[in-house]
Design a protein around this motif. Structure first.
Motif, PDB file in Angstrom:
ATOM      1  N   PRO A  67      -7.401   9.908  -5.122  1.00  0.00           N
ATOM      2  CA  PRO A  67      -6.599   9.681  -4.481  1.00  0.00           C
ATOM      3  C   PRO A  67      -7.315   8.262  -3.258  1.00  0.00           C
ATOM      4  CG  PRO A  67      -7.404  11.781  -3.534  1.00  0.00           C
ATOM      5  CD  PRO A  67      -7.655  11.502  -4.841  1.00  0.00           C
ATOM      6  N   PHE A  68      -7.134   7.352  -3.426  1.00  0.00           N
ATOM      7  CA  PHE A  68      -8.259   6.325  -2.338  1.00  0.00           C
ATOM      8  C   PHE A  68      -7.407   5.880  -1.193  1.00  0.00           C
ATOM      9  CE2 PHE A  68      -9.451   1.422  -2.492  1.00  0.00           C
ATOM     10  CZ  PHE A  68     -11.050   2.485  -2.092  1.00  0.00           C
ATOM     11  N   SER A  69      -5.698   5.948  -1.177  1.00  0.00           N
ATOM     12  CA  SER A  69      -5.250   5.306  -0.367  1.00  0.00           C
ATOM     13  C   SER A  69      -3.876   5.049  -0.438  1.00  0.00           C
ATOM     14  CB  SER A  69      -5.176   3.569   0.320  1.00  0.00           C
ATOM     15  OG  SER A  69      -5.088   2.839  -0.616  1.00  0.00           O
ATOM     16  N   LEU A  70      -2.809   4.915   0.455  1.00  0.00           N
ATOM     17  CA  LEU A  70      -1.346   5.675   0.527  1.00  0.00           C
ATOM     18  C   LEU A  70      -0.521   5.222   1.702  1.00  0.00           C
ATOM     19  CD1 LEU A  70       0.824   6.718  -1.810  1.00  0.00           C
ATOM     20  CD2 LEU A  70       0.403   8.801   0.583  1.00  0.00           C
ATOM     21  N   GLY A  71       0.124   3.908   1.418  1.00  0.00           N
ATOM     22  CA  GLY A  71       1.144   3.562   2.370  1.00  0.00           C
ATOM     23  C   GLY A  71       2.139   3.277   2.368  1.00  0.00           C
ATOM     24  N   LEU A  72       2.771   3.117   3.655  1.00  0.00           N
ATOM     25  CA  LEU A  72       4.338   3.711   3.632  1.00  0.00           C
ATOM     26  C   LEU A  72       4.823   1.814   4.010  1.00  0.00           C
ATOM     27  CD1 LEU A  72       7.065   5.273   3.278  1.00  0.00           C
ATOM     28  CD2 LEU A  72       6.718   5.715   5.632  1.00  0.00           C
ATOM     29  N   ARG A  73       5.783   1.161   2.793  1.00  0.00           N
ATOM     30  CA  ARG A  73       6.351  -0.093   3.638  1.00  0.00           C
ATOM     31  C   ARG A  73       7.501   0.261   3.355  1.00  0.00           C
ATOM     32  NH1 ARG A  73       2.834  -3.615   1.142  1.00  0.00           N
ATOM     33  NH2 ARG A  73       0.286  -2.840   1.052  1.00  0.00           N
ATOM     34  N   GLY A  74       8.419  -0.619   4.684  1.00  0.00           N
ATOM     35  CA  GLY A  74      10.077  -0.627   4.471  1.00  0.00           C
ATOM     36  C   GLY A  74      10.294   0.414   4.957  1.00  0.00           C
ATOM     37  N   PHE A 145       3.274  16.819  15.652  1.00  0.00           N
ATOM     38  CA  PHE A 145       2.996  15.686  14.228  1.00  0.00           C
ATOM     39  C   PHE A 145       3.843  14.912  13.575  1.00  0.00           C
ATOM     40  CE2 PHE A 145       0.925  14.984  10.293  1.00  0.00           C
ATOM     41  CZ  PHE A 145      -0.864  14.482  10.544  1.00  0.00           C
ATOM     42  N   GLY A 146       4.811  14.718  13.683  1.00  0.00           N
ATOM     43  CA  GLY A 146       5.430  14.297  12.376  1.00  0.00           C
ATOM     44  C   GLY A 146       4.596  13.765  11.233  1.00  0.00           C
ATOM     45  N   LYS A 147       4.894  12.850  10.697  1.00  0.00           N
ATOM     46  CA  LYS A 147       4.511  12.593   9.485  1.00  0.00           C
ATOM     47  C   LYS A 147       3.823  11.771   9.314  1.00  0.00           C
ATOM     48  CE  LYS A 147       9.625  13.462   7.053  1.00  0.00           C
ATOM     49  NZ  LYS A 147      10.461  13.076   7.253  1.00  0.00           N
ATOM     50  N   VAL A 148       2.690  11.489   7.707  1.00  0.00           N
ATOM     51  CA  VAL A 148       2.208  10.778   7.502  1.00  0.00           C
ATOM     52  C   VAL A 148       2.627   9.721   7.154  1.00  0.00           C
ATOM     53  CG1 VAL A 148       0.093  10.277   6.302  1.00  0.00           C
ATOM     54  CG2 VAL A 148       0.294  12.909   6.849  1.00  0.00           C
ATOM     55  N   THR A 149       2.068   8.189   7.989  1.00  0.00           N
ATOM     56  CA  THR A 149       2.936   7.097   7.133  1.00  0.00           C
ATOM     57  C   THR A 149       1.543   6.410   6.652  1.00  0.00           C
ATOM     58  OG1 THR A 149       2.475   5.670   9.359  1.00  0.00           O
ATOM     59  CG2 THR A 149       4.688   6.710   9.004  1.00  0.00           C
ATOM     60  N   GLN A 150       0.716   6.303   6.453  1.00  0.00           N
ATOM     61  CA  GLN A 150      -0.586   5.674   5.621  1.00  0.00           C
ATOM     62  C   GLN A 150      -1.849   6.152   5.430  1.00  0.00           C
ATOM     63  OE1 GLN A 150      -1.689   2.064   7.293  1.00  0.00           O
ATOM     64  NE2 GLN A 150      -3.270   1.855   6.171  1.00  0.00           N
ATOM     65  N   ILE A 151      -2.412   6.975   4.669  1.00  0.00           N
ATOM     66  CA  ILE A 151      -4.013   7.679   4.893  1.00  0.00           C
ATOM     67  C   ILE A 151      -4.352   6.918   3.733  1.00  0.00           C
ATOM     68  CG2 ILE A 151      -2.978   8.383   3.064  1.00  0.00           C
ATOM     69  CD1 ILE A 151      -4.540  11.314   4.347  1.00  0.00           C
ATOM     70  N   GLU A 152      -5.731   6.518   4.121  1.00  0.00           N
ATOM     71  CA  GLU A 152      -6.543   5.791   2.977  1.00  0.00           C
ATOM     72  C   GLU A 152      -8.512   5.580   2.901  1.00  0.00           C
ATOM     73  OE1 GLU A 152      -7.419   1.573   4.210  1.00  0.00           O
ATOM     74  OE2 GLU A 152      -6.650   1.917   6.379  1.00  0.00           O
ATOM     75  N   LEU A 153      -9.275   5.833   2.260  1.00  0.00           N
ATOM     76  CA  LEU A 153     -10.710   5.999   2.238  1.00  0.00           C
ATOM     77  C   LEU A 153     -10.969   4.997   2.724  1.00  0.00           C
ATOM     78  CD1 LEU A 153     -12.210   8.884   1.653  1.00  0.00           C
ATOM     79  CD2 LEU A 153     -12.334   7.800  -0.656  1.00  0.00           C
ATOM     80  N   THR A 154     -12.338   5.034   3.873  1.00  0.00           N
ATOM     81  CA  THR A 154     -12.876   3.877   4.395  1.00  0.00           C
ATOM     82  C   THR A 154     -14.108   4.489   4.232  1.00  0.00           C
ATOM     83  OG1 THR A 154     -12.784   5.154   6.561  1.00  0.00           O
ATOM     84  CG2 THR A 154     -10.932   3.432   5.210  1.00  0.00           C
TER      85      THR A 154
END
Length: 238
Positions: A67-74, A145-154
């Protein structure tokens, strides 16, 4: 013989009846106020396919990847889309697009512009990361907490210590209706920071900050110009 209908005179309510009406009205108003104080039960209800399942689906589509990154669009649409990026051992980044409601794969591609240095950096980051995304998220979970909308490795820590791998996590919070961003060391699991952002009523996540460079678009060549036409010599008519 027809009977004349009797007109019923309205009964006057005594003090007890008026008091009952006031109590009922007060209860109704109190109920409205209490409703506003109650926290919502779910944030981004249309996102039924969570981030960890999206990462797993992306890795399934690209075998032997990390895994590297994940983002929610729309996120404000009926069917949001997950954009997941995973890295193969040679450092190549693959992008998988998924329906965030049912998890259907919408497409997969290899983003253009991946230079040798970009691949080397992506391979190094994923090799340094010891924590899975879900393990990093557990470090910052709170009651609202809610929900994750983005996670990325930096790239690494701002204090210059530790290995160069940090999970950057963005969450749509449940109670306060805002976005929260956390940074978690991907090696030790230490929570490095946590910031509260703006309203998250319709959080459309921006592309990851580790976006790959894109190739410059070449301008189309100018159409060739036709040579000037030479006028025909004058010939007098007979």
């Amino acid at each position: 013989m027809q009977r004349t209908p009797r007109t019923r005179t309205p009964r006057r309510r005594g003090p007890g009846g008026l008091l009952a009406l006031l109590i009922a009205a007060g209860a109704a108003l109190t109920g409205c106020a209490d409703y506003r104080l109650e926290p919502p039960t779910e944030v981004l209800a249309q996102v039924e396919f969570p981030y960890d399942a999206a990462f797993a689906r992306a890795q399934h589509e690209v075998p032997d990847s990390r895994p590297f990154s994940l983002g929610l669009r729309g996120a404000d649409r009926a069917v949001p889309v997950w954009y997941g990026r995973v890295v193969t051992p040679d450092g190549t980044v693959h992008e998988v697009r998924m329906d965030a409601v049912r998890g259907r794969v919408l497409g997969a591609s290899v983003p253009a512009g991946q230079s040798a240095s970009a691949k080397s950096r992506a391979a190094a980051l994923t090799a340094h990361a010891k924590l899975l995304p879900s393990e990093a998220v557990k470090k910052v979970k709170e009651p609202d907490f809610g929900k994750v909308t983005q996670i990325e490795l930096t790239d690494g820590r701002t204090d210059g210590t530790g290995d160069a791998a940090v999970w950057r996590i963005t969450v749509a919070a449940l109670r306060r209706d805002d976005l929260r961003t956390y940074r978690v060391d991907a090696v030790t699991g230490e929570v490095l920071s946590g910031d509260v952002g703006g309203p998250a009523a319709t959080p459309t996540v921006a592309p990851p900050s580790t976006a790959l460079p894109t190739l410059p678009t070449a301008s189309p060549p100018a159409p060739p110009t036709a040579p000037p036409r030479t006028p025909a010599p004058y010939r007098p008519s007979p």
